[in-house]
Design a protein around this motif. Structure first.
Motif, PDB file in Angstrom:
ATOM      1  N   ILE A 142      29.457  38.058  24.118  1.00  0.00           N
ATOM      2  CA  ILE A 142      28.644  36.787  24.382  1.00  0.00           C
ATOM      3  C   ILE A 142      27.089  37.359  24.161  1.00  0.00           C
ATOM      4  N   ILE A 143      26.741  38.309  24.970  1.00  0.00           N
ATOM      5  CA  ILE A 143      25.344  38.697  24.842  1.00  0.00           C
ATOM      6  C   ILE A 143      24.837  39.277  23.506  1.00  0.00           C
ATOM      7  N   ILE A 144      25.843  39.968  22.978  1.00  0.00           N
ATOM      8  CA  ILE A 144      25.767  40.667  21.656  1.00  0.00           C
ATOM      9  C   ILE A 144      25.372  39.228  20.716  1.00  0.00           C
ATOM     10  N   LEU A 145      26.390  38.576  20.566  1.00  0.00           N
ATOM     11  CA  LEU A 145      26.369  37.251  19.635  1.00  0.00           C
ATOM     12  C   LEU A 145      24.989  36.624  20.061  1.00  0.00           C
ATOM     13  N   ALA A 146      24.488  36.455  21.218  1.00  0.00           N
ATOM     14  CA  ALA A 146      23.121  35.796  21.613  1.00  0.00           C
ATOM     15  C   ALA A 146      22.028  36.650  20.919  1.00  0.00           C
ATOM     16  N   VAL A 147      22.019  37.947  21.195  1.00  0.00           N
ATOM     17  CA  VAL A 147      20.912  38.559  20.590  1.00  0.00           C
ATOM     18  C   VAL A 147      20.757  38.503  19.150  1.00  0.00           C
ATOM     19  N   SER A 148      22.000  38.627  18.302  1.00  0.00           N
ATOM     20  CA  SER A 148      22.140  38.308  16.894  1.00  0.00           C
ATOM     21  C   SER A 148      21.560  37.180  16.669  1.00  0.00           C
ATOM     22  N   LEU A 149      22.078  35.914  17.357  1.00  0.00           N
ATOM     23  CA  LEU A 149      21.417  34.591  16.869  1.00  0.00           C
ATOM     24  C   LEU A 149      20.127  34.633  17.213  1.00  0.00           C
ATOM     25  N   LEU A 150      19.396  35.102  18.488  1.00  0.00           N
ATOM     26  CA  LEU A 150      18.088  34.928  18.551  1.00  0.00           C
ATOM     27  C   LEU A 150      17.335  35.791  17.655  1.00  0.00           C
ATOM     28  N   GLY A 151      17.846  36.995  17.091  1.00  0.00           N
ATOM     29  CA  GLY A 151      17.223  37.675  15.911  1.00  0.00           C
ATOM     30  C   GLY A 151      16.975  37.009  14.613  1.00  0.00           C
ATOM     31  N   THR A 152      18.232  36.228  14.377  1.00  0.00           N
ATOM     32  CA  THR A 152      18.110  35.335  13.256  1.00  0.00           C
ATOM     33  C   THR A 152      17.291  34.340  13.203  1.00  0.00           C
ATOM     34  N   VAL A 153      16.995  33.503  14.343  1.00  0.00           N
ATOM     35  CA  VAL A 153      16.417  32.556  14.649  1.00  0.00           C
ATOM     36  C   VAL A 153      14.963  32.882  14.409  1.00  0.00           C
ATOM     37  N   ILE A 154      14.481  34.057  15.069  1.00  0.00           N
ATOM     38  CA  ILE A 154      13.336  34.555  15.027  1.00  0.00           C
ATOM     39  C   ILE A 154      13.038  34.970  13.422  1.00  0.00           C
ATOM     40  N   THR A 155      13.673  35.613  12.788  1.00  0.00           N
ATOM     41  CA  THR A 155      13.444  35.856  11.338  1.00  0.00           C
ATOM     42  C   THR A 155      13.305  34.861  10.655  1.00  0.00           C
ATOM     43  N   LEU A 156      13.822  33.689  10.668  1.00  0.00           N
ATOM     44  CA  LEU A 156      13.697  32.431  10.032  1.00  0.00           C
ATOM     45  C   LEU A 156      12.446  31.753  10.182  1.00  0.00           C
ATOM     46  N   ILE A 157      12.254  31.581  11.652  1.00  0.00           N
ATOM     47  CA  ILE A 157      10.657  30.883  12.070  1.00  0.00           C
ATOM     48  C   ILE A 157       9.739  31.711  11.671  1.00  0.00           C
ATOM     49  N   THR A 158       9.806  32.763  11.694  1.00  0.00           N
ATOM     50  CA  THR A 158       8.748  34.082  11.040  1.00  0.00           C
ATOM     51  C   THR A 158       8.254  33.737   9.710  1.00  0.00           C
ATOM     52  N   ALA A 159       9.551  33.759   8.827  1.00  0.00           N
ATOM     53  CA  ALA A 159       9.372  33.617   7.396  1.00  0.00           C
ATOM     54  C   ALA A 159       8.907  32.260   7.128  1.00  0.00           C
ATOM     55  N   LEU A 160       9.219  31.260   7.857  1.00  0.00           N
ATOM     56  CA  LEU A 160       8.868  29.801   7.546  1.00  0.00           C
ATOM     57  C   LEU A 160       7.235  29.505   8.039  1.00  0.00           C
ATOM     58  N   VAL A 161       6.875  30.328   9.127  1.00  0.00           N
ATOM     59  CA  VAL A 161       5.573  30.235   9.483  1.00  0.00           C
ATOM     60  C   VAL A 161       4.328  30.958   8.645  1.00  0.00           C
ATOM     61  N   ARG A 162       4.811  32.229   8.163  1.00  0.00           N
ATOM     62  CA  ARG A 162       4.193  32.817   7.202  1.00  0.00           C
ATOM     63  C   ARG A 162       4.293  32.338   5.855  1.00  0.00           C
TER      64      ARG A 162
ATOM     65  N   LEU B 252      28.302  31.798  11.167  1.00  0.00           N
ATOM     66  CA  LEU B 252      29.558  32.406  11.799  1.00  0.00           C
ATOM     67  C   LEU B 252      29.359  32.821  13.072  1.00  0.00           C
ATOM     68  N   ASN B 253      28.019  33.304  13.034  1.00  0.00           N
ATOM     69  CA  ASN B 253      27.691  34.044  14.476  1.00  0.00           C
ATOM     70  C   ASN B 253      27.498  32.907  15.474  1.00  0.00           C
ATOM     71  N   VAL B 254      26.884  31.606  14.966  1.00  0.00           N
ATOM     72  CA  VAL B 254      26.987  30.616  15.907  1.00  0.00           C
ATOM     73  C   VAL B 254      28.313  30.031  16.346  1.00  0.00           C
ATOM     74  N   LYS B 255      29.332  30.120  15.370  1.00  0.00           N
ATOM     75  CA  LYS B 255      30.840  29.484  15.655  1.00  0.00           C
ATOM     76  C   LYS B 255      31.342  30.453  16.500  1.00  0.00           C
ATOM     77  N   GLN B 256      31.150  31.700  16.344  1.00  0.00           N
ATOM     78  CA  GLN B 256      31.768  32.878  17.059  1.00  0.00           C
ATOM     79  C   GLN B 256      31.144  32.604  18.715  1.00  0.00           C
ATOM     80  N   PHE B 257      29.714  32.278  18.775  1.00  0.00           N
ATOM     81  CA  PHE B 257      29.231  32.384  19.969  1.00  0.00           C
ATOM     82  C   PHE B 257      29.790  31.248  20.668  1.00  0.00           C
ATOM     83  N   VAL B 258      29.771  30.200  19.989  1.00  0.00           N
ATOM     84  CA  VAL B 258      30.416  28.675  20.842  1.00  0.00           C
ATOM     85  C   VAL B 258      31.855  28.998  21.101  1.00  0.00           C
ATOM     86  N   GLU B 259      32.616  29.706  20.397  1.00  0.00           N
ATOM     87  CA  GLU B 259      34.104  29.938  20.849  1.00  0.00           C
ATOM     88  C   GLU B 259      34.114  30.950  21.820  1.00  0.00           C
TER      89      GLU B 259
END
Length: 91
Positions: A9-29, A72-79
């Protein structure tokens, strides 16, 4: 509690957080907009039909920003959360 489940769960959460940060950063820039514009120009030059152009741009976007991996990471995290919750409730 199962330590492996918690670690997963911790690994999936960190992975999801990294992806969200990457997407938000790309969008803002504005990187996302520039990338899409570049791919649209590339699609125009290729001489493809309208639907092929759209498919080309969407596929390039999914590859660059790894949207499917994020889903897929979100799905695994929820599961895993559901599995852990069931385990806790069983006790």
């Amino acid at each position: 509690m199962n330590i492996e489940a918690i670690i997963t769960i911790i690994i999936l959460a960190v992975s999801l957080l990294g992806t969200v940060i990457t997407l938000i950063t790309a969008l803002v820039r504005g990187e996302m907009k520039k990338f899409i514009e570049e791919k649209m120009i590339e699609a125009e030059k290729s001489g493809k039909s309208g639907s092929e152009k759209l498919a080309f741009v969407v596929e390039a976007f999914k590859e660059k920003y790894k949207i499917m991996q994020f889903i897929l990471n979100v799905k695994q995290f929820v599961e895993k959360i559901i599995e852990l919750t069931k385990e806790i409730n069983a006790k």
